[in-house]
Motif scaffolding. Sequence first.
Motif, PDB file in Angstrom:
ATOM      1  N   GLN A  67       0.829  -1.196   0.000  1.00  0.00           N
ATOM      2  CA  GLN A  67       0.000   0.000   0.000  1.00  0.00           C
ATOM      3  C   GLN A  67       0.869   1.254   0.000  1.00  0.00           C
ATOM      4  O   GLN A  67       0.593   2.216  -0.726  1.00  0.00           O
ATOM      5  CB  GLN A  67      -0.932   0.005   1.209  1.00  0.00           C
ATOM      6  N   LEU A  68       1.935   1.233   0.788  1.00  0.00           N
ATOM      7  CA  LEU A  68       2.860   2.366   0.819  1.00  0.00           C
ATOM      8  C   LEU A  68       3.524   2.553  -0.538  1.00  0.00           C
ATOM      9  O   LEU A  68       3.721   3.677  -1.002  1.00  0.00           O
ATOM     10  CB  LEU A  68       3.919   2.148   1.901  1.00  0.00           C
ATOM     11  N   GLU A  69       3.863   1.431  -1.164  1.00  0.00           N
ATOM     12  CA  GLU A  69       4.503   1.501  -2.476  1.00  0.00           C
ATOM     13  C   GLU A  69       3.560   2.094  -3.520  1.00  0.00           C
ATOM     14  O   GLU A  69       3.961   2.928  -4.342  1.00  0.00           O
ATOM     15  CB  GLU A  69       4.967   0.113  -2.892  1.00  0.00           C
ATOM     16  N   LYS A  70       2.308   1.692  -3.490  1.00  0.00           N
ATOM     17  CA  LYS A  70       1.345   2.225  -4.455  1.00  0.00           C
ATOM     18  C   LYS A  70       1.116   3.718  -4.235  1.00  0.00           C
ATOM     19  O   LYS A  70       0.974   4.482  -5.200  1.00  0.00           O
ATOM     20  CB  LYS A  70       0.032   1.442  -4.375  1.00  0.00           C
ATOM     21  N   GLU A  71       1.086   4.135  -2.976  1.00  0.00           N
ATOM     22  CA  GLU A  71       0.939   5.560  -2.696  1.00  0.00           C
ATOM     23  C   GLU A  71       2.137   6.343  -3.223  1.00  0.00           C
ATOM     24  O   GLU A  71       2.000   7.447  -3.756  1.00  0.00           O
ATOM     25  CB  GLU A  71       0.779   5.767  -1.185  1.00  0.00           C
ATOM     26  N   TYR A  72       3.315   5.738  -3.086  1.00  0.00           N
ATOM     27  CA  TYR A  72       4.526   6.401  -3.581  1.00  0.00           C
ATOM     28  C   TYR A  72       4.509   6.487  -5.110  1.00  0.00           C
ATOM     29  O   TYR A  72       4.874   7.521  -5.689  1.00  0.00           O
ATOM     30  CB  TYR A  72       5.760   5.634  -3.109  1.00  0.00           C
ATOM     31  N   ILE A  73       4.074   5.414  -5.764  1.00  0.00           N
ATOM     32  CA  ILE A  73       3.968   5.420  -7.220  1.00  0.00           C
ATOM     33  C   ILE A  73       2.982   6.494  -7.679  1.00  0.00           C
ATOM     34  O   ILE A  73       3.233   7.215  -8.652  1.00  0.00           O
ATOM     35  CB  ILE A  73       3.543   4.032  -7.732  1.00  0.00           C
ATOM     36  N   SER A  74       1.861   6.615  -6.968  1.00  0.00           N
ATOM     37  CA  SER A  74       0.873   7.656  -7.294  1.00  0.00           C
ATOM     38  C   SER A  74       1.490   9.043  -7.206  1.00  0.00           C
ATOM     39  O   SER A  74       1.248   9.899  -8.068  1.00  0.00           O
ATOM     40  CB  SER A  74      -0.320   7.556  -6.339  1.00  0.00           C
ATOM     41  N   GLU A  75       2.299   9.245  -6.180  1.00  0.00           N
ATOM     42  CA  GLU A  75       2.962  10.543  -6.021  1.00  0.00           C
ATOM     43  C   GLU A  75       3.913  10.812  -7.181  1.00  0.00           C
ATOM     44  O   GLU A  75       3.947  11.922  -7.732  1.00  0.00           O
ATOM     45  CB  GLU A  75       3.735  10.585  -4.702  1.00  0.00           C
ATOM     46  N   ALA A  76       4.678   9.799  -7.561  1.00  0.00           N
ATOM     47  CA  ALA A  76       5.623   9.966  -8.667  1.00  0.00           C
ATOM     48  C   ALA A  76       4.887  10.300  -9.962  1.00  0.00           C
ATOM     49  O   ALA A  76       5.334  11.150 -10.743  1.00  0.00           O
ATOM     50  CB  ALA A  76       6.452   8.694  -8.837  1.00  0.00           C
ATOM     51  N   ILE A  77       3.755   9.646 -10.194  1.00  0.00           N
ATOM     52  CA  ILE A  77       2.974   9.923 -11.401  1.00  0.00           C
ATOM     53  C   ILE A  77       2.396  11.331 -11.362  1.00  0.00           C
ATOM     54  O   ILE A  77       2.409  12.052 -12.368  1.00  0.00           O
ATOM     55  CB  ILE A  77       1.860   8.870 -11.569  1.00  0.00           C
ATOM     56  N   ARG A  78       1.884  11.730 -10.202  1.00  0.00           N
ATOM     57  CA  ARG A  78       1.339  13.092 -10.067  1.00  0.00           C
ATOM     58  C   ARG A  78       2.402  14.143 -10.373  1.00  0.00           C
ATOM     59  O   ARG A  78       2.095  15.201 -10.939  1.00  0.00           O
ATOM     60  CB  ARG A  78       0.787  13.314  -8.657  1.00  0.00           C
ATOM     61  N   LYS A  79       3.642  13.845 -10.009  1.00  0.00           N
ATOM     62  CA  LYS A  79       4.733  14.789 -10.242  1.00  0.00           C
ATOM     63  C   LYS A  79       5.375  14.609 -11.617  1.00  0.00           C
ATOM     64  O   LYS A  79       6.411  15.208 -11.908  1.00  0.00           O
ATOM     65  CB  LYS A  79       5.772  14.647  -9.131  1.00  0.00           C
TER      66      LYS A  79
END
Length: 234
Positions: A67-79
């Motif tokens: 779950q933490l990894e997916k949240e981090y991936i979402s952040e990277a995509i947003r940026k």
Amino acid sequence: MRIYCLQNDPLAGLGAIETWISKNAYSVTTTHVYNDSNFLSTDEYDLLIILGGPMGAYEEEQYPWLQLEKEYISEAIRKEKFVFGICLGAQLIASALGSPVYPHTLQEIGWWQLERTKERESLQLFNGLPEKFTVFELHGDTFDLPEGAVRIAESKACLNQAFMFENYVIGLQFHPEFTENTLNNVVEKIGHELTGGAFIQKPEEFLNRLDLHKGAHSILFNLLDNICESIEIK
């Protein structure tokens, strides 16, 4: 170029990607997320690579770090960071983009042929991708194509083999990074589980295929070169 790698399993490393990184004298930092969820700031890299693993992207209760990894991936995509996911990595990207990941009706294990889609024709990152090509598959899950994503390749057993979201996120269901050493490790770990199936090859069918490794690595390196060029342009 600065590369950041998320490794989800001890046996699922960078493989042939290390050869490409070394050849180009790029830097790479790896977080072994099964032991460490302290991720780099998104300002500290140019390309995020997410590798495979035997777990399902939906198994957060058993593997809480997913779950933490997916949240981090979402952040990277947003940026708008360049993101490149392989197998589980592609499934985590799909999940981060809001698409379900689930067990497939078929397993794919071995060297199988893929075919590119017509949509791929106008996508610069996939320049040089053959109309048909053979790669190594090792998966039992699949995912729905994320909204706004473009399907790049498909196989007889699995529709979503490669996709691109916007112009900077790529997911591959297959394993172009695998080496012969990787496959020997796979056989040592799960060879007893390869009991047969319509798209499951036996070890004697998929080992010692250096010609196919060479072709898969060529496709991988061409894709990574295209990504690198786009990063420099950006």
